[in-house]
Design a protein around this motif. Structure first.
Motif, PDB file in Angstrom:
ATOM      1  N   LEU A  75      48.973   5.411  91.390  1.00  0.00           N
ATOM      2  CA  LEU A  75      48.798   5.815  93.221  1.00  0.00           C
ATOM      3  C   LEU A  75      51.053   6.007  93.367  1.00  0.00           C
ATOM      4  N   HIS A  78      55.056  11.753  91.836  1.00  0.00           N
ATOM      5  CA  HIS A  78      53.409  11.735  92.540  1.00  0.00           C
ATOM      6  C   HIS A  78      53.749  12.346  93.725  1.00  0.00           C
ATOM      7  N   ILE A 113      53.921  16.102  93.330  1.00  0.00           N
ATOM      8  CA  ILE A 113      52.847  16.781  93.478  1.00  0.00           C
ATOM      9  C   ILE A 113      51.780  16.890  94.582  1.00  0.00           C
ATOM     10  N   VAL A 114      51.621  15.287  95.061  1.00  0.00           N
ATOM     11  CA  VAL A 114      49.857  15.784  95.826  1.00  0.00           C
ATOM     12  C   VAL A 114      51.038  16.334  97.337  1.00  0.00           C
ATOM     13  N   LEU A 136      48.609  18.996  94.551  1.00  0.00           N
ATOM     14  CA  LEU A 136      47.121  18.856  95.003  1.00  0.00           C
ATOM     15  C   LEU A 136      46.965  18.080  96.742  1.00  0.00           C
ATOM     16  N   PRO A 188      45.737  14.905  98.592  1.00  0.00           N
ATOM     17  CA  PRO A 188      45.874  13.109  98.061  1.00  0.00           C
ATOM     18  C   PRO A 188      44.232  13.095  97.974  1.00  0.00           C
ATOM     19  N   GLN A 193      42.035  14.954  96.054  1.00  0.00           N
ATOM     20  CA  GLN A 193      42.155  15.092  94.638  1.00  0.00           C
ATOM     21  C   GLN A 193      42.672  14.586  93.656  1.00  0.00           C
ATOM     22  N   TYR A 194      43.903  14.325  94.253  1.00  0.00           N
ATOM     23  CA  TYR A 194      44.834  13.208  93.437  1.00  0.00           C
ATOM     24  C   TYR A 194      43.985  11.727  93.100  1.00  0.00           C
ATOM     25  N   ILE A 240      42.617  10.095  89.364  1.00  0.00           N
ATOM     26  CA  ILE A 240      42.864   9.296  88.537  1.00  0.00           C
ATOM     27  C   ILE A 240      41.373   8.474  88.483  1.00  0.00           C
ATOM     28  N   ALA A 288      42.119  19.804  90.053  1.00  0.00           N
ATOM     29  CA  ALA A 288      43.012  19.164  89.957  1.00  0.00           C
ATOM     30  C   ALA A 288      43.632  19.282  88.552  1.00  0.00           C
ATOM     31  N   MET A 334      47.327  20.660  87.012  1.00  0.00           N
ATOM     32  CA  MET A 334      48.092  19.668  86.456  1.00  0.00           C
ATOM     33  C   MET A 334      48.273  19.685  84.992  1.00  0.00           C
ATOM     34  N   LEU A 349      48.936  12.565  83.738  1.00  0.00           N
ATOM     35  CA  LEU A 349      48.295  10.849  84.381  1.00  0.00           C
ATOM     36  C   LEU A 349      48.458   9.489  83.768  1.00  0.00           C
TER      37      LEU A 349
END
Length: 319
Positions: A38, A114, A117-118, A122, A124, A126-127, A131, A161, A165, A172
């Motif tokens: 994360l 990251h 990205i968020v 994406l 939070p 979705q991220y 994961i 997501a 990506m 990831l």
């Protein structure tokens, strides 16, 4: 409540805390890896793990139904991180709204990959969902319970997501961490502190402590005040290092944070990592001292980054 009563309550809570740690121990490494995925930062991952353990223990008294330990820990960590990201995005939006466009082009945001990205690609949720599903292989029903969503929403989030990506050629995989700098400037106080460690001189180190210092022994406890630190953690440190061979200490920047790295040089001429110390210094006195010897995960990664061995027998899993 009087101080005496609080001390008595503290004794009871320590027994509960130890029982809690024994229960979650089989899942602690997975929790740390999850927090690392994360945050992408060992320091932030460690903070998130600590916050997760503290909150999961305190909330447990208010949970009356049976809980799956691993899912429960991941749920707390997910909620804490999602809340943090929402606040970060709000803060970033405010900055973008208040900084003029000509200055914005040159404005240096210290955002790790990251987070970009968020915030830009994406959500939070979705991220976290991605994961949980693709890295830790939770099933849709389990993810829904962890993040407080429906299974259909989970599948939708994972699908979206994954497409994002894939489109951006992102993955990831856990970050390989070998980032450190040795050319870090030191103050007079830090130089004295380094000397104290190298000479195993507990009295010299003690002389640098502020009267109201807070000492944070990660995963073990807090000490408030110079006397507590001197009589407990500093005394424990001395009892260990006095029987060790040469102590090698370096003040470096490790993963973006300045820390003192303490190692033992043994007869095999190899360096063995003892501890990592973080200090805050005000008016030539140490006001905050944090060390990580009880955190197996961050110590293991630090040893790998520094290409040294570990003095594991002293510390790991004895909290």
């Amino acid at each position: 409540m009087s101080t005496t009563n609080l001390n008595e309550l503290g004794h009871s809570l320590r027994s509960i805390d130890q029982a809690f740690k024994n229960q979650i121990e089989p899942y602690r490494q997975d929790l740390w890896r999850f927090c690392m995925h994360l945050t992408k930062s060992p320091w932030d991952a460690e903070d998130l793990v600590q916050d997760t353990l503290l909150k999961s223990l305190s909330v447990l008294a208010k949970v009356y139904q049976p809980v799956n330990t691993k899912s429960y820990l991941f749920k707390i960590a997910s909620n804490l991180w999602i809340d943090q990201m929402r606040k970060t995005k709000k803060h970033t939006d405010i900055i973008q709204a208040t900084v003029s466009q000509d200055k914005l082009d040159n404005y240096q945001f210290e955002l790790i990959e990251h987070l970009e990205i968020v915030i830009t690609l994406l959500t939070p949720t979705q991220y976290v969902t991605l994961i949980l599903g693709d890295v830790f292989l939770f099933k849709g029903k389990e993810i829904a319970e962890i993040i407080g969503s429906s299974q259909s929403a989970v599948h939708t989030n994972i699908h979206r997501a994954r497409n994002i990506m894939k489109e951006k050629h992102l993955d990831l995989q856990e970050v390989i961490l070998k980032d450190y700098k040795t050319d870090v400037q030191t103050s007079k106080t830090m130089n004295l502190l380094l000397e104290g460690f190298r000479k195993k001189d507990a009295k010299l180190i003690a002389s640098l402590l502020d009267e109201n210092i807070v000492t944070d022994i990660v995963h073990s406890g807090f000490e408030m005040g110079a006397n507590e630190t001197r009589n407990n953690s500093l005394n424990d440190w001395y009892n260990i290092v006095r029987d060790q061979q040469d102590i090698v200490v370096n003040y470096i920047e490790l993963w973006g944070q300045r820390v003192l790295v303490e190692m033992e040089k043994k007869q095999d001429n190899q360096l063995y990592l003892n501890n990592i110390h973080y200090f805050e210094i005000t008016d030539n006195k140490i006001t905050y001292w944090k060390f990580y010897c009880f955190s197996w995960d961050i110590m293991k990664r630090a040893a790998e980054a520094l290409e040294v061995q570990l003095n594991a027998r002293y510390y790991y899993h004895i909290f």
